[in-house]
Enzyme design. Structure first.
Site, PDB file in Angstrom:
ATOM      1  N   CYS A   1       0.846  -1.189   0.000  1.00 31.04           N
ATOM      2  CA  CYS A   1       0.000   0.000   0.000  1.00 31.04           C
ATOM      3  C   CYS A   1       0.880   1.237   0.000  1.00 31.04           C
ATOM      4  CB  CYS A   1      -0.953   0.012   1.186  1.00 31.04           C
ATOM      5  SG  CYS A   1      -0.245   0.555   2.745  1.00 31.04           S
ATOM      6  N   GLU A   2       0.405   2.231  -0.714  1.00 28.35           N
ATOM      7  CA  GLU A   2       1.221   3.429  -0.852  1.00 28.35           C
ATOM      8  C   GLU A   2       1.170   4.318   0.392  1.00 28.35           C
ATOM      9  OE1 GLU A   2      -0.301   5.281  -4.380  1.00 28.35           O
ATOM     10  OE2 GLU A   2      -1.601   6.623  -3.261  1.00 28.35           O
ATOM     11  N   HIS A   3       0.285   4.017   1.310  1.00 29.12           N
ATOM     12  CA  HIS A   3       0.202   4.848   2.518  1.00 29.12           C
ATOM     13  C   HIS A   3       1.174   4.406   3.603  1.00 29.12           C
ATOM     14  CE1 HIS A   3      -4.138   5.780   1.108  1.00 29.12           C
ATOM     15  NE2 HIS A   3      -3.281   6.648   0.635  1.00 29.12           N
ATOM     16  N   HIS A   4       1.424   3.088   3.682  1.00 26.52           N
ATOM     17  CA  HIS A   4       2.279   2.573   4.754  1.00 26.52           C
ATOM     18  C   HIS A   4       3.409   1.680   4.251  1.00 26.52           C
ATOM     19  CE1 HIS A   4      -1.852   3.182   6.397  1.00 26.52           C
ATOM     20  NE2 HIS A   4      -1.172   3.820   7.331  1.00 26.52           N
TER      21      HIS A   4
ATOM     22  N   GLN B   1      -5.696  -0.549  -3.523  1.00 26.40           N
ATOM     23  CA  GLN B   1      -6.384  -1.692  -4.134  1.00 26.40           C
ATOM     24  C   GLN B   1      -7.360  -1.242  -5.219  1.00 26.40           C
ATOM     25  OE1 GLN B   1      -7.856  -4.729  -1.449  1.00 26.40           O
ATOM     26  NE2 GLN B   1      -9.469  -5.283  -2.911  1.00 26.40           N
TER      27      GLN B   1
ATOM     28  N   HIS C   1      -5.062  -6.296   3.951  1.00 25.34           N
ATOM     29  CA  HIS C   1      -4.113  -5.185   4.041  1.00 25.34           C
ATOM     30  C   HIS C   1      -3.395  -5.254   5.383  1.00 25.34           C
ATOM     31  CE1 HIS C   1      -5.629  -2.564   0.618  1.00 25.34           C
ATOM     32  NE2 HIS C   1      -6.346  -3.669   0.563  1.00 25.34           N
TER      33      HIS C   1
HETATM   34 ZN   LIG Z   1      -1.796   1.053   4.241  1.00 26.76          ZN
END
Ligand SMILES: [Zn+2]
Length: 207
Positions: free
Chosen positions: A94-97, A135, A163
């Protein structure tokens, strides 16, 4: 690194060339930041290993999925039934974490003139998943690329994934997964075609 990417790959063209040594140094900094000694025996090679691991996790920036499909299509000679790749596994981040997204993808299309080998569809999934992702975007990119290149009468993509950023931090929802889908053409317009695809998705996918 990110030279031949399409407009559907946001962020892929930013940044200049970063050497492996610079990336390793950055990982050493993070190790110090969490309170570790990057020079102790167990960690000495960790930045190097991380750089090699990241190369693999994010190898999808170096490849063009449209090219994979373009290379091998052939004329279908009247075949007009749904073609479905069922439950192909993928690992993304995931690009956030930069946490793992682990899941499976179902890809269906209704060919018009062109078909590709099923392994090429799996390659498209692989290339898009080996990038930083959401996703929802992964789902759309797979469907849109097949639609753009093969120009079928319809495309359907369903992604089911866990996730790890949800599992290991924050709300700790172990065992839940996220389901996303994109339906184009006949799969969007014809309920019977969509239902046929979804029955293939739900059949034998319980895990
Ligand atoms: Zn994430």
């Amino acid at each position: 690194m990110a030279h031949k990417l399409e407009s559907i790959s946001p962020g892929a063209s930013a940044g200049g060339v970063v050497s492996n040594a610079e990336a390793e140094e950055a990982f050493r900094t993070v190790l110090r930041w969490i309170g570790e000694d990057p020079d102790r025996d167990g960690l000495r090679d960790t930045p190097h290993r991380l750089v090699r691991a990241f190369r693999e996790y994010f190898s999808g920036y170096e490849e063009d999925p449209a090219q994979v499909l373009r290379k091998t299509f052939s004329e279908v000679d009247g075949y007009d039934e749904i073609i479905v790749l069922r439950g192909v596994t993928f690992e993304s981040h995931c690009e956030h974490h930069i946490a793992p997204i682990i899941g499976r993808v179902w890809v269906g299309y209704l060919p018009d003139k062109r078909v590709v080998g099923i392994s090429k569809l799996a390659r498209v999934v692989e290339i898009f998943s080996k990038r930083l992702q959401l996703q929802e975007r992964l789902t759309a990119q797979i469907a849109n690329t097949i639609d753009d290149v093969l120009k079928p009468r319809g495309v359907a993509v369903v992604v089911k994934a866990a996730h790890h950023c949800m599992i290991s931090r924050g709300i700790h929802k172990r065992g839940s997964d996220l389901v996303t889908s994109r339906m184009l053409g006949a799969f969007r317009d014809q309920p019977a075609t969509r239902a046929e695809f979804l029955s293939l998705v739900n059949d034998g996918s319980s895990e």
